[in-house]
Design an enzyme around this catalytic site. Sequence first.
Site, PDB file in Angstrom:
ATOM      1  N   ARG A   1       0.724  -1.210   0.081  1.00  0.00           N
ATOM      2  CA  ARG A   1      -0.063  -0.015   0.146  1.00  0.00           C
ATOM      3  C   ARG A   1       0.719   1.124  -0.086  1.00  0.00           C
ATOM      4  O   ARG A   1       0.509   2.221  -0.511  1.00  0.00           O
ATOM      5  CB  ARG A   1      -1.058  -0.009   1.060  1.00  0.00           C
ATOM      6  CG  ARG A   1      -2.109  -0.830   1.061  1.00  0.00           C
ATOM      7  CD  ARG A   1      -2.967  -0.648   2.125  1.00  0.00           C
ATOM      8  NE  ARG A   1      -4.449  -1.348   1.756  1.00  0.00           N
ATOM      9  CZ  ARG A   1      -5.410  -1.536   2.617  1.00  0.00           C
ATOM     10  NH1 ARG A   1      -5.243  -1.315   4.006  1.00  0.00           N
ATOM     11  NH2 ARG A   1      -6.427  -1.899   2.312  1.00  0.00           N
TER      12      ARG A   1
ATOM     13  N   GLY B   1      -7.830  -7.870  -0.639  1.00  0.00           N
ATOM     14  CA  GLY B   1      -7.873  -8.441   0.589  1.00  0.00           C
ATOM     15  C   GLY B   1      -6.979  -9.885   0.425  1.00  0.00           C
ATOM     16  O   GLY B   1      -5.995  -9.976   0.041  1.00  0.00           O
TER      17      GLY B   1
ATOM     18  N   GLY C   1     -12.495  -4.446   1.559  1.00  0.00           N
ATOM     19  CA  GLY C   1     -13.915  -3.738   1.505  1.00  0.00           C
ATOM     20  C   GLY C   1     -14.121  -3.014   0.487  1.00  0.00           C
ATOM     21  O   GLY C   1     -15.378  -3.039  -0.252  1.00  0.00           O
TER      22      GLY C   1
END
Length: 427
Positions: free
Chosen positions: A49, A384, A407
Amino acid sequence: MAILRPLAFMAKLTVRDLNVRGKRVFVRVDYNVPMEEKAGQMVINDVTRIRETLPTLELLGQNGARMILAAHLGRPKGQREPSMSLRPVAAKLAEMLHRPVAFVDDCIGEKVEKTAGVLKDGDLLLLENVRYYNEEEANDSVFAEKLAKVAEVYVNDAFGAAHRAHASTEGVARVVAKRGGRCAAGLLMERELKFLGDELEQPAKPFVVLLGGAKVSDKINVIDRLLEKADTILIGGAMAYTFRLASGAKIGKSLVEPDKTEVARAAVAKAAARGVRFELPVDNLVATPIDTGKVNKKGKPVLDLQNVRVNSGKDIPEDAEGLDIGPETARRYAEIILGAKTILWNGPMGMFEDKRFAEGTNIVAKAVVEATQKHGAKSIIGGGDSVKALNQAGLGRQVTFMSTGGGASLEFLEGAVLPGVAALSDQ
Ligand code: 3PG
Ligand code: MG
């Protein structure tokens, strides 16, 4: 019920459209990275990330922006939880960017304003965890004003948190826009919206969707939406047992959502009505859970998974739990994937964290890579656990796109308008 976005997604301003020289740019990033305590220090386990935001930060830097980065880490619920400090992330970011990154142990207030005030063109400052304040998740307007004090321009590159209408993902943008400032998507945000959105609007055919994971309830809206686009949907993971139960089969001790059999049946019926091929596992890897008499940290009984074996056929014996798709299913799924031109994958096929039950996930992962590399298929991985599984198998770099959202990617695939995107200026 979420608002569904129109088919042609309205174009948002991007960081490339901005003139940022000498301006203070508030950049929301998703640095909610997995961490672990090692010898009394918090260590980052996966920098994906962080790495994925570098193009945006480099572009802003080249264009002379003064960057103030904000992020959340974990769910500290308004407490200054030291294990959820972003300080180690500032150090890692500096190392990856090869330039200094200032850090302030707060996200609002005088210290932040002072440090932001002395930034030079191209400098970076990372603020402390915005979730140290309850007002962040409450999207409190006074708190958003305080965050926005240092912001002349707003950039959101935090796709992974864009499904949250929080102060730093939504409120600040509103404040900046109200003042006449511009709010733009970062390059990562733009890529995520392109691959999970535009690319799937008119996918090259055959379009194969591979869905796994624990719960039907997590994926049912995605299934519903994708039934309108896909040629084939392949189901794996524990959610397959709910589909199996719905079809009248026995599932033994497998994870299941008995109250979701109705929605499962409805999805199968919709697939049939639309001519979408809908596949469930024809065999499984199962084991017999034996109570060890011990409990884990959460007070749950620790089970030993014994007598791992292939169970052919749809019925799973009374004493057994299904933990992966079986070899015949893996072979069939791989074959279908190899014939695809577009592949969307979300959710592992089994309990891949345990090597004994990773085979099904690994076989389909290899098929996805082969379809991409040898047959020119476009492969999009919905974030995920599936990303974790691909990386664990060492295949992460060989697909077309891996989402940084968990999500958020699911909600976006459902067709929801993400608050963090909605708040950005239109092009
Ligand atoms: C994520 O990791 O999914 C995002 O950073 C959002 O985190 P959250 O689920 O705690 O809001
Ligand atoms: Mg989450």
